[in-house]
Every structure is written in structure tokens, then in C-alpha cells.
Design an enzyme around this catalytic site. Structure first.
Site, mmCIF file in Angstrom:
data_model
loop_
_atom_site.group_PDB
_atom_site.id
_atom_site.type_symbol
_atom_site.label_atom_id
_atom_site.label_comp_id
_atom_site.label_asym_id
_atom_site.label_seq_id
_atom_site.Cartn_x
_atom_site.Cartn_y
_atom_site.Cartn_z
ATOM 1 C CB ALA A 81 -0.933 -0.015 1.208
ATOM 2 C CB ILE A 139 -1.492 -8.270 -3.990
ATOM 3 C CG1 ILE A 139 -0.496 -9.093 -3.169
ATOM 4 C CG2 ILE A 139 -0.776 -7.434 -5.052
ATOM 5 C CD1 ILE A 139 0.553 -9.811 -3.995
ATOM 6 N N GLY A 170 3.076 -14.178 -0.623
ATOM 7 C CA GLY A 170 3.293 -15.134 -1.711
ATOM 8 C C GLY A 170 3.209 -14.564 -3.124
ATOM 9 N NE ARG A 212 -6.447 -16.775 2.778
ATOM 10 C CZ ARG A 212 -5.591 -15.846 2.426
ATOM 11 N NH1 ARG A 212 -5.626 -14.648 2.989
ATOM 12 N NH2 ARG A 212 -4.687 -16.087 1.508
HETATM 13 P P1 ADP Z 1 0.341 -3.477 3.613
HETATM 14 O O1 ADP Z 1 0.223 -4.867 3.064
HETATM 15 O O2 ADP Z 1 -0.948 -2.936 4.101
HETATM 16 O O3 ADP Z 1 1.057 -2.564 2.686
HETATM 17 P P2 ADP Z 1 2.714 -4.226 5.160
HETATM 18 O O4 ADP Z 1 2.745 -5.006 6.412
HETATM 19 O O5 ADP Z 1 3.244 -4.883 3.956
HETATM 20 O O6 ADP Z 1 1.230 -3.663 4.953
HETATM 21 O O7 ADP Z 1 3.543 -2.881 5.366
HETATM 22 C C1 ADP Z 1 3.329 -2.028 6.436
HETATM 23 C C2 ADP Z 1 4.651 -1.462 6.875
HETATM 24 O O8 ADP Z 1 4.433 -0.399 7.805
HETATM 25 C C3 ADP Z 1 5.552 -2.463 7.579
HETATM 26 O O9 ADP Z 1 6.789 -2.526 6.926
HETATM 27 C C4 ADP Z 1 5.685 -1.912 8.997
HETATM 28 O O10 ADP Z 1 6.949 -2.158 9.574
HETATM 29 C C5 ADP Z 1 5.464 -0.430 8.760
HETATM 30 N N1 ADP Z 1 5.036 0.296 9.971
HETATM 31 C C6 ADP Z 1 4.113 -0.094 10.882
HETATM 32 N N2 ADP Z 1 4.019 0.820 11.880
HETATM 33 C C7 ADP Z 1 4.893 1.812 11.583
HETATM 34 C C8 ADP Z 1 5.289 3.024 12.234
HETATM 35 N N3 ADP Z 1 4.750 3.385 13.401
HETATM 36 N N4 ADP Z 1 6.222 3.790 11.635
HETATM 37 C C9 ADP Z 1 6.801 3.412 10.451
HETATM 38 N N5 ADP Z 1 6.493 2.272 9.810
HETATM 39 C C10 ADP Z 1 5.548 1.472 10.359
#
Ligand code: ADP
Length: 520
Positions: free
Chosen positions: A55, A506, A87, A346
Site C-alpha cells: 500500500a 495485493i 506469496g 479462509r
Molecule cells: P500493507 O500490506 O498494508 O502494505 P505491510 O505489512 O506490507 O502492509 O507494510 C506495512 C509497513 O508499515 C511495515 O513494513 C511496517 O513495519 C510499517 N510500519 C508499521 N508501523 C509503523 C510506524 N509506526 N512507523 C513506520 N512504519 C511502520
């Protein structure tokens, strides 16, 4: 937000944080967000993106492509959150590969499938955007450098009526994340900072709009903590101004041992999840604190295709979803019988597994199939599963039954009936959709047989902040968008209702990331 209390026993178990700390992190009843009149900004950007997953990077890529100066904040040492260990499967309704292989699909059919899995509580207007814009988003991802296996028959994921999923070249989200991160960083004025944690929003003088963020540089995530590191003052405090807006893309909270249990007490503190360590609730809670409307927070999806015999996501999800579940069976080890449609959504499957595990926490069900059930493109995973031991291979059903202490005669009878039903062209008792029009028995009685023990693992937190179709965060106080605040991805809630279909994460993250990047 659903208000919960923590029992004394839970509080003692919360250890590292203690009750006060845990409650503070979990409910975040802390100081109000600072106002711009109270801080001095260190740096200025047009757009600040919190999180570097699908995102965040889609939002950043789109905003950067529009010529905006973008800063991406990532609290972990590496880019990509859950997305980079995902994945790489992207549901694209009515895509070009489907058309080439004569698979009839439509946005409406996609919405129907998502509503069925989501128990009808999905916010349909969000699904409509995904249905309408998935192919275009796919093309945008490719433009940013993402590499997919195109020109092939799409993959069929559980709960979908048709095969509509396109997988990345390396069957990992990294084939999207790495090129997108490089795409943004190449553009003038854009920057990605790892080990930089978003701590809070900075509000306009009247407290109405988001105008920047407070963050900490050189932050070190402490995975021993059960929840977000609110108390830790490590790292250097910085204030970043966002001239056009802040995009919250901080992902879900499946690894937040405190907050997930407050929402769904069935999830034990020591329960493994499929997520990366940084999947905690803190950033989302900060959005709630400035008025963002929470939706569906206590719907936490657990992956029914995971195994207790490996840590985290592992290789079992691939081996079951694109293998054992497609033509094979999942059986209750206590009686050798099937207990679910292995290709259901799921939630249906995880709930069915939990019925068994609640009765006997050691009776993990076992998925069983033969060589032909594995999609050719997962040959490497088959090898890896056998190597690590998460999947086992047996020459006979007797040997398999003996290993898992399944009554052998009952197991053979289950498989005999399963094969015969499919060959007779009849619908089986669970209405499995992949048994139609088969030329040969789904389980090859000659063997060898492959098996994996199953355990549902927290995978995707369905709830989050409410956004509209322009990715603007809606205020629970006014019912209107909070000026300057956008969100996308797993931190948002409502789109998938009670349960998300596989390969729709995704689609959701990239589509709404792109929408946020367009509208900010
Ligand atoms: P999405 O699939 O919704 O894009 P992800 O888990 O792939 O979510 O990515 C979210 C990212 O945001 C992760 O890498 C996580 O470490 C980061 N994140 C979560 N909280 C914070 C924060 N407080 N400050 C900076 N990054 C953060």
C-alpha cells in the site's frame, strides 16, 4: 473501538510491558497529537507515507510519478513489511490471461465471491473500486518494474469461483516491493527512510487537519515487546511537514500480542502468526486517537493452510493452496474423515480446524494428496517442504496413517469415496469446486502420498480505519474525511468484511495505495 479489559492473569502474562504499559499501548489513551504551533519542522515534503509495504509503495509511486516530493517512513530495518514475505499472488478480476484462456470472469462475480467470504458485511463500494481498477493497477505495478508470470493460465485460489490470480515471477511479494521502492527513490526529492518510526500526527493549529508527523530516526524495533514501543524513547525525534497530506499504510496487527488478544481472546499470546515482527497496532491507534473511525477491528483472519511444524508463514501455505487442498483432502486425525471443503474461504476452513483443535489441541488435522495435485510452478516449494520436514512423503496410505495415528481403514474409505464421487461427476458432501470435470481420480491410489499438519495462524486483520473510495480517512466525529489524512492497505477496514479471500490483499493494497497516491 471495542473497549476490553485485561484480566489479572492476562496482565501478569503480559510481562515485559506490565498492565499499565500494555493498556497504554493497546488503548493508547495518551497525550493528544501535537499541533504545528507547538513543533518546529525539521524537513518538508509534499507527501509523507507511513509504511513501505504494497500500500505504502503503491501510494508513494503514484504520488512521486505525479511529481510530488515523497518521504516514506519505515520503522523496521528492512523495506516491505508483510508484503515482501507475501506469496506474490494478485487477484485481478477479468484479467487478460483469463480472456486468453477462455475463463469467463467479471467485477460482479469477484464482488459476489468476496461478499460470500466476508459474510456480507463488506463495504461493497470498496470492492467495486478493486473490481474496476485491478487490471489498471496491475499495469501500473508492471510500469514500476514489478515482475509477474503473465501469459499463463491464472491460479485458482480458495473461495474464488474462477481462476483469476496472477502470481509474481518469484512467487513472492518482493518482485513488486523491490522495484517499486527503487522507482520512488529514483525520482528527485523522494526518499525512503528505514529504522524511522512514525510516533504521532502533527495537527493544524485548529486541530482539524493533519499537516505532518512526529517520528524517530535510528529507531530499533524490539521484538521482545508484546505490543508497540510507545514508551521507548530510543532514536532521534524529528518532525516532518507534509504539504499535501499523510498516507497511513502501516499494515495490520497480527503480531501485536496485546491488541490482537484484546480483540479476539481466542488468540493465545504465544500463538505464532504468519506476519513479520513489526505488524503491530500503534500507528493505527494513533489514527483512532485523532478521530479516525474504526471498523471491523475484531475480525482477525487466520490462515487455515499454515503448519505448526514451521515458524511464521513458511512454505506450507503454498504447498496446500496450490497443492494438497486443490485435489487432495484434509482429514481429522482422530477418525480419518474429511471435515471441510478444502477450497472454501479462509474463515470457513480455519473455523472448521478450530472445532477440532478446541476439542483436542494436539489433534492437528492433516492435508493429504499425491504428486499431481501440485501446480508445476511450485516444484521448488515441494522440494523445500520435504527438506525442512514440514511436508512428509509416504509410499503407502498405511505408512502415512501410522505416522499421524490416523485409523488407516477409515482414511482409505474416506479417499475411496472421495475419488468415486468425483469420478461419478457428483457433488461431494462439502461441495468442493475443483472436483468438477476431472479425467482421472483426484487422489492417485498408487501414491506416493504427501502430507502436512495444519494449524490456523493469525494472518490478516480485517479491521482498521474507515476510508472512502478516494482513500480519505473518515472521522468518527464528523462522518467526513479528516483533511490531510489518507490510508490504504491492511490498516484500513471494512473492504473484505469478516474474511478476505486469498490473493485479494495485493489487489486491495495496490489499488487503494494507487488511489491514495492519486488523490493526496
Ligand atoms: P500493507 O500490506 O498494508 O502494505 P505491510 O505489512 O506490507 O502492509 O507494510 C506495512 C509497513 O508499515 C511495515 O513494513 C511496517 O513495519 C510499517 N510500519 C508499521 N508501523 C509503523 C510506524 N509506526 N512507523 C513506520 N512504519 C511502520
Amino acid at each position: 473501538m471495542k473497549q476490553e479489559t485485561v484480566s489479572r492473569r492476562d496482565a501478569l502474562k503480559l510481562g515485559a510491558l506490565g498492565l499499565a504499559g500494555a493498556m497504554m499501548a493497546a488503548t493508547n489513551a495518551m497525550a493528544a497529537a501535537p499541533k504545528e504551533t507547538e513543533v518546529k519542522f525539521d524537513e518538508e515534503y509534499d507527501v509523507i507515507v507511513i509504511g513501505s509495504g504494497f500500500a505504502g509503495l503503491a501510494a508513494a509511486s503514484k504520488a512521486a510519478e505525479r511529481g510530488l516530493k515523497v518521504l516514506i517512513l519505515e520503522k523496521m530495518g528492512r523495506v516491505g513489511g508483510n508484503s515482501v514475505i507475501n506469496g506474490g499472488a494478485f487477484a485481478v478480476p477479468n484479467n487478460r490471461d483469463q480472456q486468453q484462456f477462455g475463463i469467463k470472469d467479471s467485477a460482479d462475480l469477484f464482488i459476489k465471491d468476496a461478499l460470500k467470504a466476508g459474510l456480507g458485511i463488506n463495504h461493497v463500494e470498496m470492492l467495486e473500486v478493486i473490481g474496476k481498477r485491478a487490471q489498471e493497477t496491475f499495469d501500473f505495478a508492471v510500469k514500476c518494474g514489478a515482475k509477474f508470470q503473465t501469459g499463463k493460465k491464472p491460479t485458482w485460489f480458495g473461495g474464488h469461483s474462477v481462476a483469476r490470480t496472477i502470481v509474481t515471477e518469484n512467487m513472492s511479494g518482493s518482485a513488486i516491493i523491490q522495484p517499486m521502492a527503487a522507482f520512488v527513490e529514483k525520482l528527485p526529492g523522494c526518499k525512503l527512510m528505514t529504522r524511522t518510526k512514525f510516533d504521532d500526527f502533527v495537527m493544524s493549529a485548529d486541530g482539524e487537519s493533519v499537516v505532518g508527523v512526529a517520528a524517530r530516526e535510528n529507531y530499533r524495533f524490539n521484538k521482545k515487546l508484546l505490543s508497540d514501543d510507545m514508551e521507548n524513547t530510543g532514536g532521534t525525534k524529528k518532525f516532518f511537514k507534509a504539504r499535501k497530506g499523510v498516507i497511513l499504510a502501516s499494515g495490520g496487527f497480527s503480531m501485536d500480542k496485546v491488541y490482537r488478544k484484546l480483540q479476539d481472546p481466542r488468540i493465545a499470546e504465544d500463538q505464532d502468526a504468519t506476519n513479520h515482527d513489526g505488524a503491530t497496532a500503534g500507528a493505527m491507534l494513533k489514527a483512532f486517537q485523532i478521530g479516525a473511525l474504526p471498523v471491523h477491528i475484531d475480525w482477525i483472519q487466520q490462515g487455515p493452510w499454515a503448519s505448526p511444524d514451521e515458524r511464521g508463514f513458511g512454505v506450507a501455505p503454498l504447498l496446500t493452496q496450490q497443492g494438497l487442498f486443490v485435489l487432495g483432502v484434509a482429514v481429522d486425525v482422530r477418525n480419518g474423515k474429511r471435515f471441510m471443503n478444502e477450497m472454501a474461504d479462509r474463515k470457513t476452513r480455519a473455523d472448521a480446524e478450530y472445532v477440532i483443535l478446541r476439542e483436542d489441541p494436539k489433534a492437528n488435522p492433516v492435508a493429504i494428496g499425491t504428486e499431481k495435485t501440485f501446480a508445476p510452478q511450485i516444484a521448488h516449494a515441494v522440494e523445500k517442504g520435504l527438506q525442512t520436514g514440514v511436508m512428509k512423503k509416504f509410499d503407502t496410505l498405511d505408512a502415512l496413517a501410522a505416522n499421524y495415528k490416523i485409523p488407516a481403514a477409515a482414511l482409505k474409505e474416506t479417499i475411496k469415496v472421495y475419488n468415486e464421487t468425483a469420478m461419478a461427476g457428483k457433488e461431494d458432501e462439502f461441495k468442493k469446486q475443483t472436483l468438477k470435470n476431472l479425467k482421472e481420480a483426484p487422489i492417485d491410489m498408487k501414491g506416493p502420498f504427501y502430507a502436512i499438519r495444519l494449524q490456523p495462524k493469525p494472518h490478516h486483520t480485517m479491521g482498521g480505519v474507515k476510508i472512502n473510495t478516494k482513500a480519505q480517512v473518515i472521522s468518527g466525529n464528523t462522518g467526513k474525511p479528516i483533511p490531510g489524512l489518507f490510508a490504504a492497505g491492511e490498516v484500513t477496514g471494512g473492504t473484505h468484511g469478516a474474511s478476505r479471500l486469498g490473493s485479494c490483499a495485493i489487489a486491495d493494497c495496490l489499488v487503494f495505495g494507487m488511489v491514495a497516491g492519486e488523490n493526496v
